[in-house]
Design a protein around this motif. Sequence first.
Motif, PDB file in Angstrom:
ATOM      1  N   ILE B  26       8.070  -2.350  -2.435  1.00 20.44           N
ATOM      2  CA  ILE B  26       6.914  -2.236  -1.545  1.00 20.44           C
ATOM      3  C   ILE B  26       7.188  -1.221  -0.450  1.00 20.44           C
ATOM      4  CG2 ILE B  26       5.571  -3.485   0.189  1.00 20.44           C
ATOM      5  CD1 ILE B  26       5.911  -5.998  -1.587  1.00 20.44           C
ATOM      6  N   MET B  27       8.394  -1.278   0.125  1.00 20.67           N
ATOM      7  CA  MET B  27       8.721  -0.334   1.183  1.00 20.67           C
ATOM      8  C   MET B  27       8.706   1.106   0.666  1.00 20.67           C
ATOM      9  SD  MET B  27      12.050   0.154   3.583  1.00 20.67           S
ATOM     10  CE  MET B  27      12.884   0.855   2.167  1.00 20.67           C
ATOM     11  N   LEU B  28       9.272   1.305  -0.511  1.00 19.69           N
ATOM     12  CA  LEU B  28       9.296   2.656  -1.058  1.00 19.69           C
ATOM     13  C   LEU B  28       7.886   3.204  -1.234  1.00 19.69           C
ATOM     14  CD1 LEU B  28      12.255   2.398  -3.578  1.00 19.69           C
ATOM     15  CD2 LEU B  28      12.148   3.636  -1.395  1.00 19.69           C
ATOM     16  N   GLN B  29       7.014   2.391  -1.790  1.00 17.91           N
ATOM     17  CA  GLN B  29       5.622   2.829  -1.927  1.00 17.91           C
ATOM     18  C   GLN B  29       4.994   3.084  -0.567  1.00 17.91           C
ATOM     19  OE1 GLN B  29       2.685   1.171  -4.432  1.00 17.91           O
ATOM     20  NE2 GLN B  29       4.153   0.334  -5.906  1.00 17.91           N
ATOM     21  N   ALA B  30       5.272   2.193   0.363  1.00 18.01           N
ATOM     22  CA  ALA B  30       4.661   2.322   1.685  1.00 18.01           C
ATOM     23  C   ALA B  30       5.104   3.611   2.378  1.00 18.01           C
ATOM     24  CB  ALA B  30       5.018   1.115   2.541  1.00 18.01           C
ATOM     25  N   LEU B  37       7.984   3.095   8.353  1.00 18.09           N
ATOM     26  CA  LEU B  37       7.891   1.649   8.190  1.00 18.09           C
ATOM     27  C   LEU B  37       9.243   1.036   7.831  1.00 18.09           C
ATOM     28  CD1 LEU B  37       5.020  -0.265   6.603  1.00 18.09           C
ATOM     29  CD2 LEU B  37       7.344  -0.795   5.904  1.00 18.09           C
ATOM     30  N   ALA B  38       9.625   0.013   8.578  1.00 22.76           N
ATOM     31  CA  ALA B  38      10.946  -0.593   8.396  1.00 22.76           C
ATOM     32  C   ALA B  38      10.909  -1.725   7.384  1.00 22.76           C
ATOM     33  CB  ALA B  38      11.471  -1.112   9.721  1.00 22.76           C
ATOM     34  N   LEU B  39      12.039  -1.908   6.716  1.00 22.32           N
ATOM     35  CA  LEU B  39      12.139  -2.978   5.733  1.00 22.32           C
ATOM     36  C   LEU B  39      11.926  -4.335   6.394  1.00 22.32           C
ATOM     37  CD1 LEU B  39      12.651  -3.658   2.810  1.00 22.32           C
ATOM     38  CD2 LEU B  39      15.092  -3.534   3.226  1.00 22.32           C
ATOM     39  N   SER B  40      12.406  -4.492   7.612  1.00 22.66           N
ATOM     40  CA  SER B  40      12.216  -5.779   8.285  1.00 22.66           C
ATOM     41  C   SER B  40      10.737  -6.058   8.523  1.00 22.66           C
ATOM     42  CB  SER B  40      12.987  -5.832   9.595  1.00 22.66           C
ATOM     43  OG  SER B  40      12.587  -4.791  10.442  1.00 22.66           O
ATOM     44  N   THR B  41       9.982  -5.035   8.750  1.00 21.15           N
ATOM     45  CA  THR B  41       8.535  -5.204   8.896  1.00 21.15           C
ATOM     46  C   THR B  41       7.929  -5.696   7.587  1.00 21.15           C
ATOM     47  OG1 THR B  41       8.462  -3.469  10.539  1.00 21.15           O
ATOM     48  CG2 THR B  41       6.393  -4.016   9.467  1.00 21.15           C
ATOM     49  N   VAL B  42       8.412  -5.141   6.499  1.00 21.23           N
ATOM     50  CA  VAL B  42       7.926  -5.594   5.208  1.00 21.23           C
ATOM     51  C   VAL B  42       8.195  -7.085   5.038  1.00 21.23           C
ATOM     52  CG1 VAL B  42       8.151  -5.356   2.707  1.00 21.23           C
ATOM     53  CG2 VAL B  42       8.280  -3.329   4.160  1.00 21.23           C
TER      54      VAL B  42
END
Lengths: 135, 135
Positions: B26-30, B37-42
């Motif tokens: 999801i992060m990579l797509q985002a 955008l941070a992974l922790s936000t995900v």
Amino acid sequence: MRMTRQRKVLLEIINQAASPLSAEEIMLQAHQQDPSLALSTVYRNLEKMLELGLCQQIRFQDGLARFEQAGLVHHHHLVCTACGRREAVPICPLHQIQQQLEAASGYKITYHEINLYGLCPDCLKKQVSEQTGHP
Amino acid sequence: MRMTRQRKVLLEIINQAASPLSAEEIMLQAHQQDPSLALSTVYRNLEKMLELGLCQQIRFQDGLARFEQAGLVHHHHLVCTACGRREAVPICPLHQIQQQLEAASGYKITYHEINLYGLCPDCLKKQVSEQTGHP
DNA sequence: ATACATGCAAATTGTTTGCGGGCAG
DNA sequence: CTGCCCGCAAACAATTTGCATGTAT
């Protein structure tokens, strides 16, 4: 597989267990017989035992790897979402429709898992008595 | 839920996805829309969206948490053990026997998951051609 | 303006690996 | 004896948390 002291203990624990155990749970039980047994030994042996088909790995929603004896009758699992109790369910509704699924999807299905979540009889009772105020 | 830039992106990704995605996927797509955008936000938002029922969490045998849009038709998952391809199966053989299971176990079942593993049509084809030598 | 979200970095947790010594076959 | 196995400690990977700053309402 070389039959070390530690492996005997691990195999016995897994074969006696009534439900799948995590690596940590296995180590804690093992420590009663052999307090020096290391967690890495548990993991390494579980891996080997998986390869040899001596045990199976399961994951419920918490994502923890749990292990249970292999060679049991085909079954699935019921997990109480309140107390964590886990038990085997010897019923499987998939065999009858697996062929349909293969035909519909084009996959060759080799394995499946079914996990059921809910409240066990005890937690169900507790929840009811909390609501009514009658213990 | 406050509608931040990041949340819009995340919701869109999950709602567009054809199969459950891991936090990292999801992060990579985002990052294509918002590279900061941070992974922790995900993770934090996935957690919140789970609470609000905006998405669902799934775990296959690899133990990774994956997420998919909620509110889809009831379905289960088919995973190719060779290429990792994952797809939804709209068939469920459990509804018919859930009452039997509840009666037999004393549980109140609230949720269940079925994961099917096997070879997808492509990998099946490849495997056959490897054996025969005819591509 | 204020409470809630974010990015970053550090902490946790579950699991894996490298190494030197130990034990089963 | 010899190669596999062990315990220990360090490495990893996925996920969570603390904190100072930013921003939607």
